[in-house]
Scaffold this motif. Structure first.
Motif, PDB file in Angstrom:
ATOM      1  N   THR A  88       1.253 -12.247  13.582  1.00  0.00           N
ATOM      2  CA  THR A  88       1.115 -13.367  12.636  1.00  0.00           C
ATOM      3  C   THR A  88       2.087 -13.293  11.473  1.00  0.00           C
ATOM      4  OG1 THR A  88      -0.613 -12.217  11.380  1.00  0.00           O
ATOM      5  CG2 THR A  88      -1.312 -13.603  13.228  1.00  0.00           C
ATOM      6  N   GLY A  89       2.784 -12.170  11.297  1.00  0.00           N
ATOM      7  CA  GLY A  89       3.746 -12.113  10.209  1.00  0.00           C
ATOM      8  C   GLY A  89       3.919 -10.730   9.636  1.00  0.00           C
ATOM      9  N   LEU A  90       4.481 -10.679   8.438  1.00  0.00           N
ATOM     10  CA  LEU A  90       4.798  -9.448   7.721  1.00  0.00           C
ATOM     11  C   LEU A  90       3.989  -9.411   6.430  1.00  0.00           C
ATOM     12  CD1 LEU A  90       6.807  -7.061   8.162  1.00  0.00           C
ATOM     13  CD2 LEU A  90       8.356  -8.233   6.588  1.00  0.00           C
ATOM     14  N   TYR A  91       3.326  -8.274   6.154  1.00  0.00           N
ATOM     15  CA  TYR A  91       2.430  -8.177   5.012  1.00  0.00           C
ATOM     16  C   TYR A  91       2.830  -6.983   4.138  1.00  0.00           C
ATOM     17  CZ  TYR A  91      -0.441 -11.278   7.858  1.00  0.00           C
ATOM     18  OH  TYR A  91      -0.883 -12.335   8.620  1.00  0.00           O
ATOM     19  N   LEU A  92       2.874  -7.216   2.823  1.00  0.00           N
ATOM     20  CA  LEU A  92       3.190  -6.165   1.869  1.00  0.00           C
ATOM     21  C   LEU A  92       1.925  -5.363   1.579  1.00  0.00           C
ATOM     22  CD1 LEU A  92       5.092  -4.796  -0.161  1.00  0.00           C
ATOM     23  CD2 LEU A  92       4.453  -6.576  -1.813  1.00  0.00           C
ATOM     24  N   LEU A  93       1.985  -4.053   1.813  1.00  0.00           N
ATOM     25  CA  LEU A  93       0.815  -3.188   1.641  1.00  0.00           C
ATOM     26  C   LEU A  93       0.795  -2.633   0.222  1.00  0.00           C
ATOM     27  CD1 LEU A  93       0.908  -1.348   5.078  1.00  0.00           C
ATOM     28  CD2 LEU A  93      -0.223  -3.485   4.465  1.00  0.00           C
ATOM     29  N   GLU A  94       0.590  -3.501  -0.730  1.00  0.00           N
ATOM     30  CA  GLU A  94       0.500  -3.114  -2.133  1.00  0.00           C
ATOM     31  C   GLU A  94      -0.540  -3.979  -2.825  1.00  0.00           C
ATOM     32  OE1 GLU A  94       4.302  -3.432  -3.948  1.00  0.00           O
ATOM     33  OE2 GLU A  94       5.217  -1.818  -2.768  1.00  0.00           O
ATOM     34  N   GLY A  95      -0.859  -3.608  -4.077  1.00  0.00           N
ATOM     35  CA  GLY A  95      -1.796  -4.411  -4.860  1.00  0.00           C
ATOM     36  C   GLY A  95      -3.130  -3.720  -5.018  1.00  0.00           C
ATOM     37  N   THR A  96      -3.978  -4.295  -5.832  1.00  0.00           N
ATOM     38  CA  THR A  96      -5.300  -3.728  -6.122  1.00  0.00           C
ATOM     39  C   THR A  96      -6.418  -4.430  -5.362  1.00  0.00           C
ATOM     40  OG1 THR A  96      -5.504  -5.210  -8.040  1.00  0.00           O
ATOM     41  CG2 THR A  96      -4.576  -3.001  -8.418  1.00  0.00           C
ATOM     42  N   THR A  97      -6.078  -5.446  -4.551  1.00  0.00           N
ATOM     43  CA  THR A  97      -7.081  -6.141  -3.741  1.00  0.00           C
ATOM     44  C   THR A  97      -6.546  -6.322  -2.329  1.00  0.00           C
ATOM     45  OG1 THR A  97      -6.253  -8.369  -4.274  1.00  0.00           O
ATOM     46  CG2 THR A  97      -7.919  -7.415  -5.767  1.00  0.00           C
ATOM     47  N   ASP A  98      -7.449  -6.615  -1.409  1.00  0.00           N
ATOM     48  CA  ASP A  98      -7.098  -6.915  -0.031  1.00  0.00           C
ATOM     49  C   ASP A  98      -7.214  -8.425   0.150  1.00  0.00           C
ATOM     50  OD1 ASP A  98      -6.625  -7.072   2.636  1.00  0.00           O
ATOM     51  OD2 ASP A  98      -8.405  -5.970   3.276  1.00  0.00           O
ATOM     52  N   ASP A  99      -6.112  -9.126  -0.114  1.00  0.00           N
ATOM     53  CA  ASP A  99      -6.084 -10.579  -0.038  1.00  0.00           C
ATOM     54  C   ASP A  99      -7.178 -11.186  -0.917  1.00  0.00           C
ATOM     55  OD1 ASP A  99      -5.151 -13.058   0.701  1.00  0.00           O
ATOM     56  OD2 ASP A  99      -6.291 -13.125   2.569  1.00  0.00           O
ATOM     57  N   GLY A 100      -7.353 -10.624  -2.103  1.00  0.00           N
ATOM     58  CA  GLY A 100      -8.337 -11.119  -3.054  1.00  0.00           C
ATOM     59  C   GLY A 100      -9.675 -10.411  -3.028  1.00  0.00           C
TER      60      GLY A 100
ATOM     61  N   THR B 161       0.618  -3.589  14.098  1.00  0.00           N
ATOM     62  CA  THR B 161       1.214  -2.827  15.193  1.00  0.00           C
ATOM     63  C   THR B 161       2.355  -1.937  14.733  1.00  0.00           C
ATOM     64  OG1 THR B 161       2.654  -4.710  15.700  1.00  0.00           O
ATOM     65  CG2 THR B 161       0.549  -4.579  16.876  1.00  0.00           C
ATOM     66  N   HIS B 162       2.944  -2.263  13.572  1.00  0.00           N
ATOM     67  CA  HIS B 162       4.040  -1.472  13.031  1.00  0.00           C
ATOM     68  C   HIS B 162       3.906  -1.417  11.510  1.00  0.00           C
ATOM     69  CE1 HIS B 162       5.558  -2.936  16.905  1.00  0.00           C
ATOM     70  NE2 HIS B 162       6.308  -1.854  16.947  1.00  0.00           N
ATOM     71  N   VAL B 163       4.300  -0.297  10.955  1.00  0.00           N
ATOM     72  CA  VAL B 163       4.361  -0.134   9.502  1.00  0.00           C
ATOM     73  C   VAL B 163       5.748   0.418   9.178  1.00  0.00           C
ATOM     74  CG1 VAL B 163       3.437   1.043   7.486  1.00  0.00           C
ATOM     75  CG2 VAL B 163       1.894   0.256   9.272  1.00  0.00           C
ATOM     76  N   VAL B 164       6.460  -0.276   8.273  1.00  0.00           N
ATOM     77  CA  VAL B 164       7.819   0.121   7.924  1.00  0.00           C
ATOM     78  C   VAL B 164       7.930   0.240   6.411  1.00  0.00           C
ATOM     79  CG1 VAL B 164       8.837  -0.951   9.963  1.00  0.00           C
ATOM     80  CG2 VAL B 164       8.592  -2.283   7.863  1.00  0.00           C
ATOM     81  N   ARG B 165       8.895   1.021   5.976  1.00  0.00           N
ATOM     82  CA  ARG B 165       9.170   1.174   4.551  1.00  0.00           C
ATOM     83  C   ARG B 165      10.533   0.558   4.239  1.00  0.00           C
ATOM     84  NH1 ARG B 165       9.693   7.037   1.840  1.00  0.00           N
ATOM     85  NH2 ARG B 165      11.614   6.984   3.077  1.00  0.00           N
ATOM     86  N   TYR B 166      10.555  -0.254   3.188  1.00  0.00           N
ATOM     87  CA  TYR B 166      11.806  -0.890   2.757  1.00  0.00           C
ATOM     88  C   TYR B 166      11.842  -0.879   1.232  1.00  0.00           C
ATOM     89  CZ  TYR B 166      15.380  -4.426   1.938  1.00  0.00           C
ATOM     90  OH  TYR B 166      16.498  -5.088   1.514  1.00  0.00           O
ATOM     91  N   LYS B 167      12.834  -0.168   0.673  1.00  0.00           N
ATOM     92  CA  LYS B 167      13.011  -0.065  -0.778  1.00  0.00           C
ATOM     93  C   LYS B 167      11.723   0.391  -1.476  1.00  0.00           C
ATOM     94  CE  LYS B 167      16.809  -3.369  -1.236  1.00  0.00           C
ATOM     95  NZ  LYS B 167      17.293  -4.600  -1.920  1.00  0.00           N
ATOM     96  N   ASN B 168      11.164   1.507  -0.959  1.00  0.00           N
ATOM     97  CA  ASN B 168       9.972   2.140  -1.539  1.00  0.00           C
ATOM     98  C   ASN B 168       8.720   1.272  -1.456  1.00  0.00           C
ATOM     99  OD1 ASN B 168      11.393   4.489  -2.280  1.00  0.00           O
ATOM    100  ND2 ASN B 168      12.059   3.544  -4.191  1.00  0.00           N
ATOM    101  N   SER B 169       8.731   0.262  -0.614  1.00  0.00           N
ATOM    102  CA  SER B 169       7.538  -0.541  -0.361  1.00  0.00           C
ATOM    103  C   SER B 169       7.223  -0.494   1.130  1.00  0.00           C
ATOM    104  CB  SER B 169       7.746  -1.999  -0.804  1.00  0.00           C
ATOM    105  OG  SER B 169       7.875  -2.080  -2.199  1.00  0.00           O
ATOM    106  N   TYR B 170       5.941  -0.543   1.452  1.00  0.00           N
ATOM    107  CA  TYR B 170       5.503  -0.483   2.838  1.00  0.00           C
ATOM    108  C   TYR B 170       5.022  -1.865   3.290  1.00  0.00           C
ATOM    109  CZ  TYR B 170       5.781   4.592   2.638  1.00  0.00           C
ATOM    110  OH  TYR B 170       6.234   5.875   2.508  1.00  0.00           O
ATOM    111  N   TYR B 171       5.380  -2.205   4.532  1.00  0.00           N
ATOM    112  CA  TYR B 171       5.029  -3.500   5.100  1.00  0.00           C
ATOM    113  C   TYR B 171       4.335  -3.274   6.445  1.00  0.00           C
ATOM    114  CZ  TYR B 171       8.267  -5.466   1.665  1.00  0.00           C
ATOM    115  OH  TYR B 171       8.900  -5.803   0.494  1.00  0.00           O
ATOM    116  N   GLY B 172       3.290  -4.050   6.685  1.00  0.00           N
ATOM    117  CA  GLY B 172       2.618  -4.050   7.979  1.00  0.00           C
ATOM    118  C   GLY B 172       3.003  -5.294   8.751  1.00  0.00           C
ATOM    119  N   ALA B 173       3.293  -5.128  10.050  1.00  0.00           N
ATOM    120  CA  ALA B 173       3.746  -6.243  10.880  1.00  0.00           C
ATOM    121  C   ALA B 173       2.814  -6.409  12.073  1.00  0.00           C
ATOM    122  CB  ALA B 173       5.177  -6.011  11.350  1.00  0.00           C
ATOM    123  N   ASN B 174       2.545  -7.666  12.428  1.00  0.00           N
ATOM    124  CA  ASN B 174       1.830  -8.000  13.645  1.00  0.00           C
ATOM    125  C   ASN B 174       2.309  -9.358  14.133  1.00  0.00           C
ATOM    126  OD1 ASN B 174       0.526  -9.862  11.988  1.00  0.00           O
ATOM    127  ND2 ASN B 174      -1.297  -8.595  11.737  1.00  0.00           N
TER     128      ASN B 174
END
Length: 253
Positions: free
Chosen positions: A140-152, A125-138
């Motif tokens: 159930t919690g806060l998720y870091l939108l980085e990495g080479t896989t989607d939860d594996g 429902t929300h996407v925020v940027r903090y210290k050059n990293s993006y986080y998605g919030a809903n």
């Protein structure tokens, strides 16, 4: 001398399944007036279904005065509340609004236009940027939108250009495509003509995954005025430019 006399009245009124009877052994014939309220059934639904209802009327009472009687039913009201379970699908679109300073590209695919990226399975429902990293919030919690896989799981990509005639009305053949950027070990390159004829090639990176030029050849049997190029696959993918080697014929039909 003695005598007996009897006088009486009988009144029977039936309305639907409601029946009222009145019997007397003395008195004169009377009258009755019965008024039912207006019946109305309102139903709202979000899916095709059916249901049933059992209604019980309240007890009826007779109030008489003089030679007449009047019976009035109270207003009837039926309230029904239903719900439906709907599976929500979350999508997101990212649009690049930055424009290049150079407005005269060498070819149409070099032109940096506002492009849209479509993300599926994006329940935030929300996407925020903090210290050059993006986080998605809903919820159930806060998720870091980085990495080479989607939860594996591998992250798929699918890119397609718009239809173009390369600035010439004649029929053409696309001989090869040069892709500049970082491609994974395997991908699929698709060439579409006239929005209907498609040639699909399995692309295998012959060298490392470092940023570089990649080439994919096509058969020369596909002739059309308009072409589009698509690239799909999984894992890491960065595309800088696309350059098509095009042969032009003299035919327009």
């Amino acid at each position: 001398m003695s005598g007996k006399s009897y006088a009486g009245a009988l009144c029977s009124v039936t309305i639907g399944t409601v029946t009222m009877e009145s019997i007397g052994t003395t008195g004169a014939v009377g009258g009755a007036s019965i008024s039912l309220p207006l019946f109305e059934v309102a139903s709202f639904a979000s899916a095709q279904n059916h249901g049933s209802a059992h209604l019980t009327l309240p007890s009826l009472s007779l109030h008489s005065g003089g030679n007449g009687a009047a019976i009035t039913l109270p207003g009837l009201e039926l309230v029904a509340i239903g719900s439906a379970v709907i599976t929500a699908t979350y999508e997101a679109y990212a649009i690049n609004l930055l424009q290049p300073l150079d407005s005269s590209p060498s070819n149409q695919y070099d032109a940096k236009v506002p492009a849209a990226t479509h993300y599926t399975n994006f329940p935030f429902t929300h996407v925020v940027r903090y210290k050059n990293s993006y986080y998605g919030a809903n919820s159930t919690g806060l998720y870091l939108l980085e990495g080479t896989t989607d939860d594996g799981a591998p992250i798929p990509f699918d890119v397609k250009t718009c239809e173009t005639d390369f600035g010439a009305p004649e029929h053409k053949t696309v001989e090869s495509a040069y892709l500049a950027g970082r491609l994974g070990s395997a991908a699929t390159v698709t060439l579409t003509a006239r929005e209907e004829t498609t040639v699909t090639q399995a692309f295998v990176t012959p060298r490392s995954t470092k940023p570089q030029n990649h080439r994919q050849g096509f058969a020369r049997g596909l002739k059309a005025r308009y072409f589009a190029l698509g690239i799909s696959g999984e894992k890491e993918f960065e595309l800088d430019t696309v350059d098509l080697s095009v042969g032009t014929t003299k035919r327009r039909i």
